[in-house]
Scaffold this active site. Structure first.
Site, PDB file in Angstrom:
ATOM      1  N   GLY A 161       3.347   0.577   5.296  1.00 45.51           N
ATOM      2  CA  GLY A 161       4.366   1.389   5.955  1.00 45.51           C
ATOM      3  C   GLY A 161       4.144   1.542   7.447  1.00 45.51           C
TER       4      GLY A 161
ATOM      5  N   CYS B 178      -8.373  10.977   6.358  1.00 43.86           N
ATOM      6  CA  CYS B 178      -8.638  11.819   5.192  1.00 43.86           C
ATOM      7  C   CYS B 178     -10.021  12.446   5.208  1.00 43.86           C
ATOM      8  CB  CYS B 178      -8.454  11.019   3.916  1.00 43.86           C
ATOM      9  SG  CYS B 178      -8.746  12.002   2.449  1.00 43.86           S
TER      10      CYS B 178
ATOM     11  N   GLY C 255       0.839  -1.187   0.000  1.00 49.72           N
ATOM     12  CA  GLY C 255       0.000   0.000   0.000  1.00 49.72           C
ATOM     13  C   GLY C 255       0.873   1.235   0.000  1.00 49.72           C
ATOM     14  N   MET C 256       0.780   2.049  -1.047  1.00 47.54           N
ATOM     15  CA  MET C 256       1.569   3.280  -1.136  1.00 47.54           C
ATOM     16  C   MET C 256       0.614   4.469  -1.048  1.00 47.54           C
ATOM     17  SD  MET C 256       4.474   2.284  -3.972  1.00 47.54           S
ATOM     18  CE  MET C 256       5.410   3.815  -3.740  1.00 47.54           C
TER      19      MET C 256
ATOM     20  N   MET D 102      -4.605   3.323  -2.470  1.00 48.50           N
ATOM     21  CA  MET D 102      -6.004   3.130  -2.105  1.00 48.50           C
ATOM     22  C   MET D 102      -6.727   4.470  -1.990  1.00 48.50           C
ATOM     23  SD  MET D 102      -5.702   0.236   0.862  1.00 48.50           S
ATOM     24  CE  MET D 102      -4.027   0.601   1.366  1.00 48.50           C
TER      25      MET D 102
ATOM     26  N   GLY E  76       2.907   8.994   1.180  1.00 48.54           N
ATOM     27  CA  GLY E  76       3.706   9.451   2.314  1.00 48.54           C
ATOM     28  C   GLY E  76       5.101   8.851   2.299  1.00 48.54           C
ATOM     29  N   VAL E  77       5.962   9.397   3.134  1.00 52.15           N
ATOM     30  CA  VAL E  77       7.364   8.968   3.136  1.00 52.15           C
ATOM     31  C   VAL E  77       7.534   7.549   3.681  1.00 52.15           C
ATOM     32  CG1 VAL E  77       7.974   9.955   5.395  1.00 52.15           C
ATOM     33  CG2 VAL E  77       9.715   9.809   3.613  1.00 52.15           C
TER      34      VAL E  77
ATOM     35  N   SER F 132       5.517   4.714   3.571  1.00 51.62           N
ATOM     36  CA  SER F 132       5.235   3.628   2.625  1.00 51.62           C
ATOM     37  C   SER F 132       6.174   3.687   1.420  1.00 51.62           C
ATOM     38  CB  SER F 132       3.775   3.663   2.176  1.00 51.62           C
ATOM     39  OG  SER F 132       3.429   4.897   1.600  1.00 51.62           O
TER      40      SER F 132
ATOM     41  N   CYS G  54     -10.389   0.758  10.070  1.00 56.48           N
ATOM     42  CA  CYS G  54      -9.889   0.825   8.692  1.00 56.48           C
ATOM     43  C   CYS G  54      -8.837  -0.260   8.443  1.00 56.48           C
ATOM     44  CB  CYS G  54      -9.301   2.207   8.414  1.00 56.48           C
ATOM     45  SG  CYS G  54      -8.715   2.394   6.717  1.00 56.48           S
TER      46      CYS G  54
END
Length: 368
Positions: free
Chosen positions: A124, A196, A9-10, A35, A13-14, A16, A100
């Site tokens: 991450g 988010c 999962g990317m 995602m 952010g730094v 991941s 989540c």
């Protein structure tokens, strides 16, 4: 022999991003998956998913991995956000990150990754997985200040057996250093705060759109009415700011000073909010708690006995004794009274560095 395929999962952010690079260095075939979990207001200043996708794709290009975007917003709304609203409407304070992880990142995401032919998934998160015989254990991260095992306590054996946490063994400072050294486009990007769908917007204003609420009396421990609350959903136990009774004449100490007000109890039945003065007021302290919706990483509850627990994320582990209290329920008794134990939050148990699982706090026993 072909390389093992890992879908990571990317997020843009730094953390991941560096995790993806580390996996590639370790010899895995790496595919990035971005995602998208929220669509309402996505064009607003508060939700940065478009920029996050650009960052994730830019990093994938720099480190040389393929990336695709997948939309889980329907699953998120159904499995996470609906529960989030139900809990707030009931006067509790849920932790959407816990839900989540259990429902999206290690369920919908894991299922999608397997359809892509993945052997394993990765994120991450700052945590570790260790195999002990046939069993998989979730461990705290080496960097205690970043450990995220609290949010992962609902993972099960099947999920852990397929999961890698590349950052679990290294400190956050090293992650930032690596990102700079690799000249990743997001090396200086700030860590995201919150979730988010709320972003930086005022929380009360956000909830207003989705919840029905009813103002009611705000009372002190001795029953004196000192104001009106705007709806029980908008307050959490231990809250100090934004209560709205700053102008109320306080009970003064002997030296003429007065202590701050805190939210101490919610009486749902009578729609009454109770506030007290002083951080260490007995109504804010609990000697025990009850929890339901228990989820145990080993698949079975730990034996009754001495362990440690967290009742909120940024808290040091505290000594406690666990006692099962029926199917899916358990009780914890603390050696030292705990502050603002909040229904809806997670009580997570540990045996040293090993996260055992936990449950959702349903109530507590106070000192008064």
């Amino acid at each position: 022999m072909s390389k093992k395929k890992v879908v990571i999962g990317m997020s843009g952010g730094v953390d991941s991003s560096v995790a993806a690079w580390m996996l590639k260095e370790q010899g895995y075939e790496v595919i990035g998956l971005f995602m998208k979990n929220w669509e309402d207001d996505d064009d607003s200043e508060f939700c940065s998913s478009r920029q996050d996708w650009i960052d994730a794709a830019s990093v994938a290009d720099v480190i040389g991995v393929d990336i695709e975007a997948v939309n889980f917003s329907a699953e998120y709304k159904d499995r996470v956000f609906a529960e989030f609203l139900r809990e707030y409407q009931a006067g509790r304070t849920p932790n959407p990150d816990v839900l989540c992880n259990a429902e999206i990142k290690f369920k919908a995401f894991l299922d999608h990754a397997m359809l892509l032919g993945a052997d394993l998934i990765a994120t991450g998160h700052y945590a570790r997985v260790r195999q002990a015989g046939e069993r998989f254990e979730l461990l705290k991260a080496v960097d205690a200040s970043k450990d995220q095992s609290y949010f992962l306590h609902r993972l099960n054996q099947a999920q852990l057996s397929k999961t890698l946490f590349p950052l679990g063994e290294i400190p956050k400072t090293e992650v930032r250093t690596l990102a700079a050294k690799l000249a990743l486009p997001n090396a200086q990007k700030k860590d995201s705060t919150g979730i988010c769908f709320i972003g930086e917007r005022p929380f009360r204003e956000f909830l207003n759109r989705y919840l029905s609420y009813k103002p009611g009396p705000m009372k002190t421990a001795d029953g004196k009415t000192v104001g009106e609350h705007v709806g029980l959903s908008f307050y959490t136990l231990g809250q100090r700011k934004g209560i709205g009774i700053g102008g109320v004449k306080s009970y003064q100490n002997a030296d003429g000073s007065s202590d701050a007000w805190y939210v101490a109890r919610k009486d749902i039945e009578n729609n009454t909010l109770y506030v007290v003065q002083g951080h260490d007021h007995p109504w804010l302290l609990s000697s025990a708690l009850e929890a339901d919706q228990a989820s145990w990483i080993a698949g079975v509850a730990p034996r009754a006995g001495a362990l440690s627990a967290k009742t909120r994320y940024r808290q040091a582990d505290v000594a406690c004794a666990i006692a099962p209290a029926g199917a899916g329920d358990f009780a914890l008794r603390f050696m030292e009274a705990q502050w603002a134990v909040t229904p809806g939050q997670s009580a997570v148990l540990y045996d040293g560095d090993v996260c055992l699982g936990g449950g959702i706090i349903s109530g507590s026993t106070g000192l008064a």
